[in-house]
Design a protein around this motif. Sequence first.
Motif, mmCIF file in Angstrom:
data_model
loop_
_atom_site.group_PDB
_atom_site.id
_atom_site.type_symbol
_atom_site.label_atom_id
_atom_site.label_comp_id
_atom_site.label_asym_id
_atom_site.label_seq_id
_atom_site.Cartn_x
_atom_site.Cartn_y
_atom_site.Cartn_z
ATOM 1 N N SER A 95 58.005 -41.374 28.882
ATOM 2 C CA SER A 95 58.087 -42.258 30.038
ATOM 3 C C SER A 95 58.953 -41.681 31.151
ATOM 4 O O SER A 95 60.063 -41.224 30.924
ATOM 5 C CB SER A 95 58.642 -43.613 29.610
ATOM 6 N N SER A 109 58.936 -49.938 30.909
ATOM 7 C CA SER A 109 58.869 -48.773 30.032
ATOM 8 C C SER A 109 59.427 -49.103 28.651
ATOM 9 O O SER A 109 58.816 -48.790 27.621
ATOM 10 C CB SER A 109 59.643 -47.611 30.662
ATOM 11 N N THR A 114 53.646 -49.702 29.805
ATOM 12 C CA THR A 114 53.099 -48.617 30.615
ATOM 13 C C THR A 114 52.201 -47.729 29.767
ATOM 14 O O THR A 114 52.272 -47.749 28.535
ATOM 15 C CB THR A 114 54.223 -47.758 31.235
ATOM 16 N N THR A 116 50.388 -43.621 29.506
ATOM 17 C CA THR A 116 50.504 -42.218 29.930
ATOM 18 C C THR A 116 49.138 -41.556 29.803
ATOM 19 O O THR A 116 48.762 -41.075 28.726
ATOM 20 C CB THR A 116 51.538 -41.469 29.064
ATOM 21 N N GLU A 132 52.278 -41.394 34.460
ATOM 22 C CA GLU A 132 52.479 -42.716 33.860
ATOM 23 C C GLU A 132 51.932 -43.791 34.803
ATOM 24 O O GLU A 132 51.967 -43.638 36.026
ATOM 25 C CB GLU A 132 53.968 -42.943 33.599
#
Length: 400
Positions: A95, A109, A114, A116, A132
């Motif tokens: 993150s 996060s 979130t 990726t 991200e």
Amino acid sequence: MSAWQDQTEHEQMEQIRRTIQNKKMPQVSYTDDIMKRLGEMDGGSGKLTYKKGTWTKRVAVSASVAAVLGGLVLGSGFVSPAMAETLKNIPLIGSVFQYNFDRSLQQASKSGLTTTPHLSVSRDGVTLNIKEVMFDGTRLVFMIERQGVEDERIMSPYLPEEAVSVEGNTLEKVPVEKQKKGYLFTPKVFIEGQKMVYGSFTDAVGKKEDGKLIDNMAMYEITKGLSEKNLSDEFEITVKVNVSGFHEPFEFQVPVKNLSKNKILLKPDKTQSSGTFSYTVKQIELTPVTTRLIVDSKGKVPSTAEQSGDLSATKMYYDIVDQDGNQLEQHMLGLFHRSPDSEYHEDEAYSPFTKTPTSITIKPYTMTVKKDWSVIEDQEGNWAKTYHKDLEMTIPVPSQ
């Protein structure tokens, strides 16, 4: 620790390789990236070498890298200076939002809200990565990483092709062929084929654990017009990033997931007035990452005795507090260098509540400006606020 200290550089490299290979990685594995980078730094000869022109600034090892390395304490007291330099060149893993200046993105996060996507496009030595993404139904943010450019600046100093003057005239621009490669123009974002107009782009993305600013990264954010689209929890956006020195944009198809499942939507449609001024709270959205307020107002803003002569009132702004008086932080506060308009449609983002409130109070306020539109400050150096108590409005939040 003495065993680690006594190893040769090559032996230390091999130990890191073995540790990474045997370690369980997060949702998107970065093992290949780290191993590739270590391979570039160590040609197998026991010597530490740098591949010139690939990475510019040396990035300190993040907390996630430390976890990947099995909790090893890495520093000048435990590894040689050359080895420490090797580790600093490993990019930020996992993150990026955990280091962001915005505390709500940090919390997103930490809460696993979130994604990726691990997307990359490379051209002629320049690489862009979508690192991200965060989407909570009302706010969309993504991070772009640049590699292969030896320059601390990431935002383009050149005018974009479509730039025109205030009068509508075409401005003189530097031809693409004469531009230095690798600077980023503001991305163009398309959702369901429609270009999004309201977005902000910045390279002020956060600080690493060593206190240094994160470089070679930029953040794009949309806070308006998303909830009206009634988007599904999973969809794709098209991101086109024009880069100086290139005729065609770097293009990405970015998967977006809404991992925030606890959204509260209020539509009070409640009005409060004072004199000729009135405002109506049309909508409030609460997510673990964002509080969104939509307000329509009309009429001349009220002013106090102090806001007269060479001093005048700004447009109306709105603070938000819960039942205990805990105030939210407004995401972005714009100041207009002109007299207030007679009507406004406000769509503003704020920090999230730490827990679901039982009620929300809207506290309208103005600021005081001089003739040059500079704002009067309080004793702490902040813009002084004049609250209008008679315009306050309290909205109950139903129990969930």
